[in-house]
Design an enzyme around this catalytic site. Structure first.
Site, PDB file in Angstrom:
ATOM      1  N   ALA A  67       0.873  -1.173   0.000  1.00  0.00           N
ATOM      2  CA  ALA A  67       0.000   0.000   0.000  1.00  0.00           C
ATOM      3  C   ALA A  67       0.908   1.221   0.000  1.00  0.00           C
ATOM      4  O   ALA A  67       2.058   1.152   0.445  1.00  0.00           O
ATOM      5  CB  ALA A  67      -0.863  -0.011   1.253  1.00  0.00           C
ATOM      6  N   GLY A 112       0.392  -5.131   0.951  1.00  0.00           N
ATOM      7  CA  GLY A 112      -0.811  -5.143   0.113  1.00  0.00           C
ATOM      8  C   GLY A 112      -0.578  -5.781  -1.250  1.00  0.00           C
ATOM      9  O   GLY A 112      -1.503  -6.332  -1.853  1.00  0.00           O
ATOM     10  N   GLU A 115      -0.842  -9.378  -0.665  1.00  0.00           N
ATOM     11  CA  GLU A 115      -2.267  -9.674  -0.433  1.00  0.00           C
ATOM     12  C   GLU A 115      -3.038  -9.704  -1.753  1.00  0.00           C
ATOM     13  O   GLU A 115      -3.935 -10.524  -1.939  1.00  0.00           O
ATOM     14  CB  GLU A 115      -2.868  -8.614   0.500  1.00  0.00           C
ATOM     15  CG  GLU A 115      -2.282  -8.672   1.903  1.00  0.00           C
ATOM     16  CD  GLU A 115      -2.857  -7.593   2.812  1.00  0.00           C
ATOM     17  OE1 GLU A 115      -2.535  -6.403   2.577  1.00  0.00           O
ATOM     18  OE2 GLU A 115      -3.600  -7.915   3.741  1.00  0.00           O
ATOM     19  N   GLU A 135       4.276  -5.128   7.244  1.00  0.00           N
ATOM     20  CA  GLU A 135       3.331  -4.288   8.000  1.00  0.00           C
ATOM     21  C   GLU A 135       3.747  -4.066   9.449  1.00  0.00           C
ATOM     22  O   GLU A 135       3.651  -2.950   9.960  1.00  0.00           O
ATOM     23  CB  GLU A 135       1.920  -4.911   7.971  1.00  0.00           C
ATOM     24  CG  GLU A 135       1.156  -4.675   6.677  1.00  0.00           C
ATOM     25  CD  GLU A 135       1.414  -5.721   5.618  1.00  0.00           C
ATOM     26  OE1 GLU A 135       2.408  -6.458   5.733  1.00  0.00           O
ATOM     27  OE2 GLU A 135       0.629  -5.787   4.656  1.00  0.00           O
TER      28      GLU A 135
HETATM   29  N1  DAK Z   1       4.551   3.266  -0.700  1.00  0.00           N
HETATM   30  C1  DAK Z   1       4.935   4.450  -1.211  1.00  0.00           C
HETATM   31  N2  DAK Z   1       6.059   4.619  -1.930  1.00  0.00           N
HETATM   32  C2  DAK Z   1       6.825   3.537  -2.131  1.00  0.00           C
HETATM   33  C3  DAK Z   1       6.495   2.260  -1.620  1.00  0.00           C
HETATM   34  C4  DAK Z   1       5.290   2.147  -0.869  1.00  0.00           C
HETATM   35  N3  DAK Z   1       4.860   0.988  -0.376  1.00  0.00           N
HETATM   36  N4  DAK Z   1       7.460   1.395  -1.991  1.00  0.00           N
HETATM   37  C5  DAK Z   1       8.357   2.106  -2.699  1.00  0.00           C
HETATM   38  N5  DAK Z   1       7.978   3.395  -2.794  1.00  0.00           N
HETATM   39  C6  DAK Z   1       8.649   4.481  -3.488  1.00  0.00           C
HETATM   40  C7  DAK Z   1       9.876   4.947  -2.724  1.00  0.00           C
HETATM   41  O1  DAK Z   1       9.509   5.845  -1.706  1.00  0.00           O
HETATM   42  C8  DAK Z   1      10.644   5.626  -3.847  1.00  0.00           C
HETATM   43  O2  DAK Z   1      10.040   6.873  -4.121  1.00  0.00           O
HETATM   44  P1  DAK Z   1      10.956   8.205  -4.369  1.00  0.00           P
HETATM   45  O3  DAK Z   1      11.786   8.340  -3.134  1.00  0.00           O
HETATM   46  O4  DAK Z   1      11.777   7.832  -5.584  1.00  0.00           O
HETATM   47  O5  DAK Z   1       9.969   9.299  -4.596  1.00  0.00           O
HETATM   48  C9  DAK Z   1      10.363   4.730  -5.042  1.00  0.00           C
HETATM   49  O6  DAK Z   1       9.167   4.023  -4.725  1.00  0.00           O
HETATM   50  C10 DAK Z   1      11.452   3.707  -5.302  1.00  0.00           C
HETATM   51  O7  DAK Z   1      11.680   2.986  -4.116  1.00  0.00           O
HETATM   52  P2  DAK Z   1      13.125   2.830  -3.443  1.00  0.00           P
HETATM   53  O8  DAK Z   1      14.029   3.934  -3.850  1.00  0.00           O
HETATM   54  O9  DAK Z   1      12.911   2.594  -2.000  1.00  0.00           O
HETATM   55  O10 DAK Z   1      13.614   1.486  -4.148  1.00  0.00           O
HETATM   56  P3  DAK Z   1      14.679   0.432  -3.587  1.00  0.00           P
HETATM   57  O11 DAK Z   1      15.004  -0.470  -4.717  1.00  0.00           O
HETATM   58  O12 DAK Z   1      15.802   1.115  -2.884  1.00  0.00           O
HETATM   59  O13 DAK Z   1      13.886  -0.405  -2.459  1.00  0.00           O
HETATM   60  C11 DAK Z   1      11.960  -1.570  -1.581  1.00  0.00           C
HETATM   61  C12 DAK Z   1      12.828  -1.209  -2.843  1.00  0.00           C
HETATM   62  C13 DAK Z   1      10.725  -2.305  -2.064  1.00  0.00           C
HETATM   63  C14 DAK Z   1      12.798  -2.509  -0.692  1.00  0.00           C
HETATM   64  C15 DAK Z   1      11.635  -0.282  -0.800  1.00  0.00           C
HETATM   65  O14 DAK Z   1      11.062   0.647  -1.721  1.00  0.00           O
HETATM   66  C16 DAK Z   1      10.661  -0.501   0.293  1.00  0.00           C
HETATM   67  O15 DAK Z   1      11.004  -0.991   1.382  1.00  0.00           O
HETATM   68  N6  DAK Z   1       9.399  -0.122   0.047  1.00  0.00           N
HETATM   69  C17 DAK Z   1       8.380  -0.190   1.053  1.00  0.00           C
HETATM   70  C18 DAK Z   1       7.863  -1.578   1.242  1.00  0.00           C
HETATM   71  C19 DAK Z   1       6.744  -1.596   2.237  1.00  0.00           C
HETATM   72  O16 DAK Z   1       6.989  -1.445   3.440  1.00  0.00           O
HETATM   73  N7  DAK Z   1       5.541  -1.643   1.717  1.00  0.00           N
HETATM   74  C20 DAK Z   1       4.328  -1.419   2.525  1.00  0.00           C
HETATM   75  C21 DAK Z   1       3.956  -2.694   3.187  1.00  0.00           C
HETATM   76  S1  DAK Z   1       2.630  -2.397   4.287  1.00  0.00           S
HETATM   77  C22 DAK Z   1      -4.615  -0.801   4.979  1.00  0.00           C
HETATM   78  C23 DAK Z   1      -4.581  -2.119   4.702  1.00  0.00           C
HETATM   79  C24 DAK Z   1      -3.431  -2.715   4.213  1.00  0.00           C
HETATM   80  C25 DAK Z   1      -2.304  -1.988   4.091  1.00  0.00           C
HETATM   81  C26 DAK Z   1      -2.332  -0.643   4.372  1.00  0.00           C
HETATM   82  C27 DAK Z   1      -3.493  -0.033   4.830  1.00  0.00           C
HETATM   83  N8  DAK Z   1      -5.786  -0.181   5.496  1.00  0.00           N
HETATM   84  C28 DAK Z   1      -6.728  -0.982   6.122  1.00  0.00           C
HETATM   85  C29 DAK Z   1      -6.030   1.198   5.277  1.00  0.00           C
HETATM   86  C30 DAK Z   1      -1.115  -2.587   3.607  1.00  0.00           C
HETATM   87  C31 DAK Z   1       0.053  -2.129   4.053  1.00  0.00           C
HETATM   88  C32 DAK Z   1       1.257  -2.507   3.347  1.00  0.00           C
HETATM   89  O17 DAK Z   1       1.277  -2.852   2.202  1.00  0.00           O
END
Ligand code: DAK
Length: 261
Positions: A67, A112, A115, A135
Site C-alpha cells: 500500500a 498489500g 495480499e 506491516e
Molecule cells: N509506498 C509508497 N512509496 C513507495 C512504496 C510504498 N509501499 N514502496 C516504494 N515506494 C517508493 C519509494 O519511496 C521511492 O520513491 P521516491 O523516493 O523515488 O519518490 C520509489 O518508490 C522507489 O523505491 P526505493 O528507492 O525505495 O527502491 P529500492 O530499490 O531502494 O527499495 C523496496 C525497494 C521495495 C525494498 C523499498 O522501496 C521498500 O522498502 N518499500 C516499502 C515496502 C513496504 O513497506 N511496503 C508497505 C507494506 S505495508 C490498509 C490495509 C493494508 C495496508 C495498508 C493499509 N488499510 C486498512 C487502510 C497494507 C500495508 C502494506 O502494504
C-alpha cells in the site's frame, strides 16, 4: 475499455492482461489505484468472451511494493477500519471473479501487493520476485485479507513466520511454501503465464467457473455444506452443452470445442 491512470489493459486472444503501472513508486497501491482495480474487474466481468485475466506490474522491479505508505500517515481508527473494508471488498471481487485470475509477479510483492497476489486464483513469479509482509515494521498488520488468505495457502506456521518477522522471501522459497505455482525467468513471465492459463482455458469455461466456485466455497464452509454445494454445481453442469461436447469429443477421439453453454 475505460481509461485508467494507473492501469493498462490489453487483450491477447481471450485473455485480458491488466498491468499496474505506477512504476516510479514501485506500483504501490494508492487509493485511486485500488478504485481502478475495482473498476477494471467490474468492466471485465461484462465481457462474456473473456476466458481469464493476468494481473501484473509494469517494469522489472515490482509487482506491487505494498500500500502507498504516504497515504497511511493520517489514518485513525475509523478511516483505518474503512480502508481495510474497502481493500478487502476489492480483493474479494478478484477472488470471486468467475474466470481464472493469475498474478504474474514480476518483482516485489510486499504487504498489500502480496495480499493482492493472494486474492488471485493462481500465482507465477519471476526469479527476481520477493515476497513479504512488512506491516508490523510500520505498526500495522495486513489489512486487505492477508492474515486470512496467507495461512490458508501456506499453512499457519509459515504464515505466522512471514507476518511476524516481516522478512522477505525469495521466489524459490515462495514456490517451496506453495505461495506460487512456478518460478520463471523475468523475460518469460508473460509467455509462461499465458501458457499456464492456456492449460485451463482449453477446458470447458463453464466447468472451470463452477470448479472455482466449488473450491472457494468449500474452503469457507463446513464439509456437509461444501459437499451439498458440490452436488448443486455438478447438477448445474450435467446436461450442459459443454458437458455434452466434452464427452462426445472423448468418445469420438477428437478435441472438444467448448462454447461455455
Ligand atoms: N509506498 C509508497 N512509496 C513507495 C512504496 C510504498 N509501499 N514502496 C516504494 N515506494 C517508493 C519509494 O519511496 C521511492 O520513491 P521516491 O523516493 O523515488 O519518490 C520509489 O518508490 C522507489 O523505491 P526505493 O528507492 O525505495 O527502491 P529500492 O530499490 O531502494 O527499495 C523496496 C525497494 C521495495 C525494498 C523499498 O522501496 C521498500 O522498502 N518499500 C516499502 C515496502 C513496504 O513497506 N511496503 C508497505 C507494506 S505495508 C490498509 C490495509 C493494508 C495496508 C495498508 C493499509 N488499510 C486498512 C487502510 C497494507 C500495508 C502494506 O502494504
Amino acid at each position: 475499455m475505460t481509461d485508467f491512470e494507473y492501469l493498462s489493459t490489453t487483450k491477447h486472444e481471450q485473455i485480458a492482461i491488466v498491468t499496474i503501472d505506477r512504476q516510479k513508486k514501485l506500483n504501490a497501491l494508492n487509493d485511486l489505484l485500488l478504485k481502478e482495480l475495482e473498476q477494471v474487474f467490474a468492466v471485465l466481468s461484462e465481457d462474456d468472451q473473456l476466458q481469464g485475466v493476468i494481473l501484473t506490474g509494469q517494469g522489472d522491479k515490482a509487482f506491487v511494493a505494498g500500500a502507498d505508505i504516504k497515504e497511511l500517515v493520517d489514518l485513525d481508527m475509523q478511516t483505518g477500519r474503512r480502508g481495510s473494508e474497502q481493500g478487502q471488498r476489492v480483493f474479494s471481487l478478484i477472488e470471486e471473479f468467475p474466470k481464472p485470475v493469475l498474478a504474474a509477479i514480476n518483482g516485489y510483492a510486499l504487504g498489500g501487493g502480496c495480499e493482492l497476489a493472494l486474492a488471485c486464483h493462481l500465482r507465477i513469479a519471476s526469479t527476481n520476485a520477493k515476497f513479504g509482509f512488512p506491516e508490523v515494521s510500520l505498526g500495522i498488520i495486513p489489512g486487505f485479507g492477508g492474515t486470512v488468505r496467507l495461512s490458508r495457502l501456506i499453512g499457519l506456521g509459515r504464515a505466522v513466520e512471514m507476518v511476524l518477522t516481516g522478512d522477505m522471501i525469495s521466489a524459490d522459497r515462495a514456490e517451496h511454501f506453495g505461495l506460487v505455482s512456478a518460478v520463471v525467468e523475468l523475460e518469460d513471465l508473460l509467455t509462461e503465464s499465458k501458457n499456464f492459463l492456456g492449460r485451463i482455458t482449453r477446458h470447458s469455461p463453464l466447468a472451470v467457473q463452477k470448479a472455482i466456485q466449488s473450491l472457494y466455497f468449500a474452503y469457507d464452509s463446513r464439509t456437509v455444506e461444501a459437499l451439498n454445494m458440490e452436488n448443486d454445481l455438478f447438477g448445474q453442469l450435467s446436461g450442459s452443452g459443454d458437458m455434452k461436447e466434452g464427452i462426445s469429443a472423448f468418445l469420438e477421439k477428437r478435441k472438444p470445442m467448448f462454447k461455455g453453454d
